[in-house]
Write a protein that holds these residues in place. Structure first.
Motif, PDB file in Angstrom:
ATOM      1  N   PRO A 176    -121.753 -63.432 -93.129  1.00  0.00           N
ATOM      2  CA  PRO A 176    -122.721 -62.360 -93.281  1.00  0.00           C
ATOM      3  C   PRO A 176    -123.924 -62.667 -92.744  1.00  0.00           C
ATOM      4  O   PRO A 176    -124.900 -62.250 -91.969  1.00  0.00           O
ATOM      5  N   GLU A 177    -124.532 -64.202 -93.396  1.00  0.00           N
ATOM      6  CA  GLU A 177    -125.405 -64.639 -92.774  1.00  0.00           C
ATOM      7  C   GLU A 177    -125.623 -65.044 -91.393  1.00  0.00           C
ATOM      8  O   GLU A 177    -127.039 -65.276 -90.784  1.00  0.00           O
ATOM      9  N   VAL A 178    -124.675 -65.770 -91.026  1.00  0.00           N
ATOM     10  CA  VAL A 178    -124.514 -66.109 -89.809  1.00  0.00           C
ATOM     11  C   VAL A 178    -125.444 -64.895 -88.416  1.00  0.00           C
ATOM     12  O   VAL A 178    -125.292 -65.066 -87.641  1.00  0.00           O
ATOM     13  N   ALA A 179    -123.952 -64.131 -89.058  1.00  0.00           N
ATOM     14  CA  ALA A 179    -123.966 -62.867 -88.595  1.00  0.00           C
ATOM     15  C   ALA A 179    -125.244 -62.135 -88.393  1.00  0.00           C
ATOM     16  O   ALA A 179    -126.111 -61.826 -87.791  1.00  0.00           O
ATOM     17  N   ALA A 180    -126.104 -62.216 -89.716  1.00  0.00           N
ATOM     18  CA  ALA A 180    -127.437 -61.560 -89.612  1.00  0.00           C
ATOM     19  C   ALA A 180    -128.394 -62.900 -88.986  1.00  0.00           C
ATOM     20  O   ALA A 180    -129.794 -62.074 -87.828  1.00  0.00           O
ATOM     21  N   GLU A 181    -128.038 -64.073 -88.483  1.00  0.00           N
ATOM     22  CA  GLU A 181    -128.757 -65.089 -87.736  1.00  0.00           C
ATOM     23  C   GLU A 181    -129.004 -64.670 -86.217  1.00  0.00           C
ATOM     24  O   GLU A 181    -129.777 -64.765 -85.992  1.00  0.00           O
ATOM     25  N   TRP A 182    -127.350 -64.225 -85.176  1.00  0.00           N
ATOM     26  CA  TRP A 182    -127.709 -63.659 -84.616  1.00  0.00           C
ATOM     27  C   TRP A 182    -128.586 -62.493 -84.079  1.00  0.00           C
ATOM     28  O   TRP A 182    -129.267 -62.413 -83.105  1.00  0.00           O
ATOM     29  N   ALA A 183    -128.146 -61.836 -84.931  1.00  0.00           N
ATOM     30  CA  ALA A 183    -129.568 -60.321 -85.130  1.00  0.00           C
ATOM     31  C   ALA A 183    -130.596 -60.428 -85.131  1.00  0.00           C
ATOM     32  O   ALA A 183    -131.405 -59.713 -84.750  1.00  0.00           O
ATOM     33  N   ALA A 184    -130.925 -61.754 -86.036  1.00  0.00           N
ATOM     34  CA  ALA A 184    -132.599 -61.432 -86.694  1.00  0.00           C
ATOM     35  C   ALA A 184    -133.269 -62.324 -85.603  1.00  0.00           C
ATOM     36  O   ALA A 184    -134.118 -62.788 -84.968  1.00  0.00           O
ATOM     37  N   ASN A 185    -132.167 -63.156 -84.307  1.00  0.00           N
ATOM     38  CA  ASN A 185    -132.750 -63.877 -83.036  1.00  0.00           C
ATOM     39  C   ASN A 185    -132.390 -63.061 -81.938  1.00  0.00           C
ATOM     40  O   ASN A 185    -131.550 -63.721 -81.092  1.00  0.00           O
ATOM     41  N   PRO A 186    -133.135 -63.119 -81.128  1.00  0.00           N
ATOM     42  CA  PRO A 186    -132.782 -62.540 -79.935  1.00  0.00           C
ATOM     43  C   PRO A 186    -132.986 -62.686 -79.330  1.00  0.00           C
ATOM     44  O   PRO A 186    -132.734 -62.622 -77.574  1.00  0.00           O
ATOM     45  N   GLY A 187    -134.230 -63.824 -78.823  1.00  0.00           N
ATOM     46  CA  GLY A 187    -134.075 -65.396 -77.921  1.00  0.00           C
ATOM     47  C   GLY A 187    -134.586 -65.836 -78.274  1.00  0.00           C
ATOM     48  O   GLY A 187    -136.423 -66.155 -79.282  1.00  0.00           O
ATOM     49  N   PRO A 188    -136.101 -66.793 -77.227  1.00  0.00           N
ATOM     50  CA  PRO A 188    -136.531 -67.660 -77.400  1.00  0.00           C
ATOM     51  C   PRO A 188    -137.951 -67.245 -77.921  1.00  0.00           C
ATOM     52  O   PRO A 188    -138.395 -66.072 -77.634  1.00  0.00           O
ATOM     53  N   LEU A 189    -138.396 -68.173 -79.264  1.00  0.00           N
ATOM     54  CA  LEU A 189    -139.388 -68.387 -79.876  1.00  0.00           C
ATOM     55  C   LEU A 189    -139.699 -67.059 -80.610  1.00  0.00           C
ATOM     56  O   LEU A 189    -140.753 -66.636 -80.365  1.00  0.00           O
ATOM     57  N   ALA A 190    -138.376 -66.076 -80.445  1.00  0.00           N
ATOM     58  CA  ALA A 190    -138.404 -64.903 -81.567  1.00  0.00           C
ATOM     59  C   ALA A 190    -138.763 -65.060 -83.212  1.00  0.00           C
ATOM     60  O   ALA A 190    -138.764 -65.980 -83.665  1.00  0.00           O
ATOM     61  N   LEU A 237    -125.921 -64.440 -73.584  1.00  0.00           N
ATOM     62  CA  LEU A 237    -124.341 -64.698 -73.070  1.00  0.00           C
ATOM     63  C   LEU A 237    -123.891 -65.484 -74.173  1.00  0.00           C
ATOM     64  O   LEU A 237    -122.684 -65.164 -74.040  1.00  0.00           O
ATOM     65  N   LEU A 238    -124.389 -66.484 -74.600  1.00  0.00           N
ATOM     66  CA  LEU A 238    -123.803 -67.039 -76.105  1.00  0.00           C
ATOM     67  C   LEU A 238    -123.827 -66.104 -77.044  1.00  0.00           C
ATOM     68  O   LEU A 238    -123.096 -66.183 -77.677  1.00  0.00           O
ATOM     69  N   ALA A 239    -124.402 -65.190 -77.560  1.00  0.00           N
ATOM     70  CA  ALA A 239    -124.078 -63.920 -78.910  1.00  0.00           C
ATOM     71  C   ALA A 239    -123.407 -63.337 -78.250  1.00  0.00           C
ATOM     72  O   ALA A 239    -122.454 -62.994 -79.348  1.00  0.00           O
ATOM     73  N   GLY A 240    -123.581 -62.832 -76.748  1.00  0.00           N
ATOM     74  CA  GLY A 240    -121.975 -61.933 -76.330  1.00  0.00           C
ATOM     75  C   GLY A 240    -120.935 -62.702 -77.011  1.00  0.00           C
ATOM     76  O   GLY A 240    -119.631 -62.422 -76.613  1.00  0.00           O
ATOM     77  N   THR A 241    -120.728 -64.610 -76.266  1.00  0.00           N
ATOM     78  CA  THR A 241    -119.554 -64.801 -77.055  1.00  0.00           C
ATOM     79  C   THR A 241    -119.059 -65.304 -78.452  1.00  0.00           C
ATOM     80  O   THR A 241    -118.553 -64.658 -78.729  1.00  0.00           O
ATOM     81  N   HIS A 242    -120.211 -65.395 -79.333  1.00  0.00           N
ATOM     82  CA  HIS A 242    -120.084 -66.382 -80.563  1.00  0.00           C
ATOM     83  C   HIS A 242    -119.854 -64.744 -81.591  1.00  0.00           C
ATOM     84  O   HIS A 242    -119.755 -65.008 -82.349  1.00  0.00           O
ATOM     85  N   ALA A 243    -121.476 -64.046 -81.810  1.00  0.00           N
ATOM     86  CA  ALA A 243    -121.523 -63.236 -82.306  1.00  0.00           C
ATOM     87  C   ALA A 243    -120.220 -62.210 -82.307  1.00  0.00           C
ATOM     88  O   ALA A 243    -120.896 -61.785 -83.715  1.00  0.00           O
ATOM     89  N   PRO A 244    -120.181 -61.500 -82.140  1.00  0.00           N
ATOM     90  CA  PRO A 244    -118.824 -60.729 -83.062  1.00  0.00           C
ATOM     91  C   PRO A 244    -117.371 -61.558 -83.596  1.00  0.00           C
ATOM     92  O   PRO A 244    -116.928 -60.366 -84.017  1.00  0.00           O
ATOM     93  N   GLY A 245    -117.605 -62.694 -82.911  1.00  0.00           N
ATOM     94  CA  GLY A 245    -116.552 -62.953 -83.872  1.00  0.00           C
ATOM     95  C   GLY A 245    -117.210 -63.936 -85.027  1.00  0.00           C
ATOM     96  O   GLY A 245    -115.844 -64.468 -86.148  1.00  0.00           O
ATOM     97  N   GLU A 246    -118.407 -64.011 -85.550  1.00  0.00           N
ATOM     98  CA  GLU A 246    -118.671 -64.180 -87.053  1.00  0.00           C
ATOM     99  C   GLU A 246    -118.203 -63.828 -88.223  1.00  0.00           C
ATOM    100  O   GLU A 246    -118.802 -62.375 -88.444  1.00  0.00           O
ATOM    101  N   ALA A 247    -117.596 -64.282 -88.520  1.00  0.00           N
ATOM    102  CA  ALA A 247    -117.496 -64.205 -89.916  1.00  0.00           C
ATOM    103  C   ALA A 247    -118.752 -64.005 -91.422  1.00  0.00           C
ATOM    104  O   ALA A 247    -117.779 -62.649 -92.457  1.00  0.00           O
ATOM    105  N   ARG A 261    -123.926 -73.028 -88.414  1.00  0.00           N
ATOM    106  CA  ARG A 261    -124.011 -72.460 -88.002  1.00  0.00           C
ATOM    107  C   ARG A 261    -125.187 -71.952 -87.825  1.00  0.00           C
ATOM    108  O   ARG A 261    -125.719 -71.101 -86.538  1.00  0.00           O
ATOM    109  N   GLY A 262    -125.167 -70.844 -89.543  1.00  0.00           N
ATOM    110  CA  GLY A 262    -126.421 -70.443 -89.028  1.00  0.00           C
ATOM    111  C   GLY A 262    -127.738 -71.079 -88.304  1.00  0.00           C
ATOM    112  O   GLY A 262    -128.538 -70.375 -87.658  1.00  0.00           O
TER     113      GLY A 262
END
Length: 386
Positions: free
Chosen positions: A372-386, A360-370, A342-343
């Motif tokens: 912590p490493e996958v949640a950190a991926e959502w937080a660390a990748n704000p957009g394309p080529l980040a 939009l995808l982050a708004g759907t998936h990130a809040p429900g991610e249990a 998932r990460g």
């Protein structure tokens, strides 16, 4: 094999017989070394351990004394028969790197698992040697023991450890699998090979991740072969873009060696590249479930990594493809049961979707991610080529 006293009335004849047996089994290189003839490689290994360049491979530190002193593993051993089997490819393995929607698999893993094949060959050679000697004992090794095969191969005259730390042969270039037969028979040893790298730095400069801090030194933590095979967790973010589409191993430093001008095509049919491993489509690999993965790689060394690590690699390659059409296979893995998968899917999508779609995808998936490493991926990748 039962231990018997090492009695050999004619050691030179026994050595010649062992060489004949090895050639009959398809081995391309043969030599004999003293078990403790690892030379300066032993001290380099100790320095490598002290600098913690082994990453997740903790067993390297745990077995360092036995690696440096091979007789500590089997005090009765008097000699080690070193054998090499050529697996030279039929094309430049770097050509696949331009096909960004397809995966690059290291040459050695494109056919059947060499461990099983070579071990069977070694056992037959060893049995034939003991039958001729009517005495002695043997043990065979293919990456299965704390044995420094490459320095021992150099001591046995098969080649030398190049600046990329792998064995180089004047006759075969970079493409040799190694196997070892330790024996209590006192066979005549061969002269060691010299180092013929000279001032060349081709292998060092070819490394995509700058994994060589100096000649003859490898930092496994930056090596793509280590990262895609041995490393258990998420691959460091700063190294992911440098991996390209390499999904299992890396041949860049080997392929860059000028001594490959003498390399020839490997003759062992079971080690030849399977067509479906030459340039597999990343999207197809991403769709493999556990049963599909095990069936697809049943006879391959790739099976040892397991599905989660393999799909992690595939997803990084998808993210590096620069092809938005590759987003769908990654999107399907956002719900995978493995957090590691998932990460990696999050990172791939952050590279393939535009900023709005990813948000939009982050708004759907990130809040429900249990996890912590996958949640950190959502937080660390704000957009394309980040």
């Amino acid at each position: 094999m039962s231990a018997r006293p090492a009695v050999s009335p004619d050691p030179l004849s026994l050595k010649d017989h062992a060489r004949t047996l090895a050639l009959a089994e398809g081995f391309d290189a043969f030599g004999i070394a003293e078990p403790d003839m690892v030379g300066p490689a032993g001290e380099r290994l100790r320095a490598w351990i002290a600098e913690e360049r082994y990453g997740d491979m903790g067993w390297m530190a745990e077995t360092v004394d036995r690696r440096v002193h091979a007789r500590a593993m089997w005090p009765a051993a008097l000699k080690v028969v070193m054998l090499g089997l050529n697996y030279g490819p039929d094309q430049d393995p770097r050509a696949i790197l331009a096909q960004r929607s397809h995966g690059a698999i290291s040459v050695y893993a494109q056919g059947e698992d060499y461990h099983d094949l070579i071990k069977a060959k070694l056992k037959r050679v060893a049995r034939g040697l003991l039958a001729a000697a009517r005495a002695g004992d043997v043990k065979v090794f293919v990456d299965t023991a704390p044995l420094m095969e490459k320095p021992l191969a150099m001591a046995a005259g098969l080649g030398w450890q190049g600046k990329h730390t792998n064995l180089v042969s004047r006759a075969r270039g970079s493409w040799l699998f190694l196997g070892a037969i330790a024996t209590t028979l006192d066979l005549p040893a061969d002269d060691p090979s010299g180092d013929h790298c000279g001032g060349c730095r081709a292998c060092l400069e070819a490394c995509p991740t700058a994994a060589f801090p100096a000649p003859y030194q490898l930092d496994a933590r930056r090596c793509i072969s280590y990262l895609t095979i041995e490393h258990k967790g998420p691959i460091p973010r700063e190294l992911r873009p440098l991996m390209g589409n390499r999904i299992y191993g890396c041949d860049d430093c080997l392929a860059a060696c000028p001594w490959n001008k003498f390399a020839v095509l490997g003759q062992e049919a079971k080690l030849a590249a399977r067509d479906d491993n030459r340039a597999p489509a990343l999207a197809e690999l991403a769709a493999l479930d556990d049963a599909g993965f095990r069936a697809r790689f049943a006879k391959s060394p790739i099976k040892r990594t397991g599905r989660a690590r393999f799909l992690r690699n595939v997803l990084i390659a998808l993210g590096n493809s620069a092809d938005p059409a590759q987003a769908e296979p990654a999107r399907a893995l956002l719900a995978d049961p493995e957090p590691l998968v998932r990460g990696a899917a999050v990172w791939a999508l952050s590279r393939l979707l535009d900023a709005k779609a990813f948000a939009l995808l982050a708004g759907t998936h990130a809040p429900g991610e249990a996890d912590p490493e996958v949640a950190a991926e959502w937080a660390a990748n704000p957009g394309p080529l980040a």
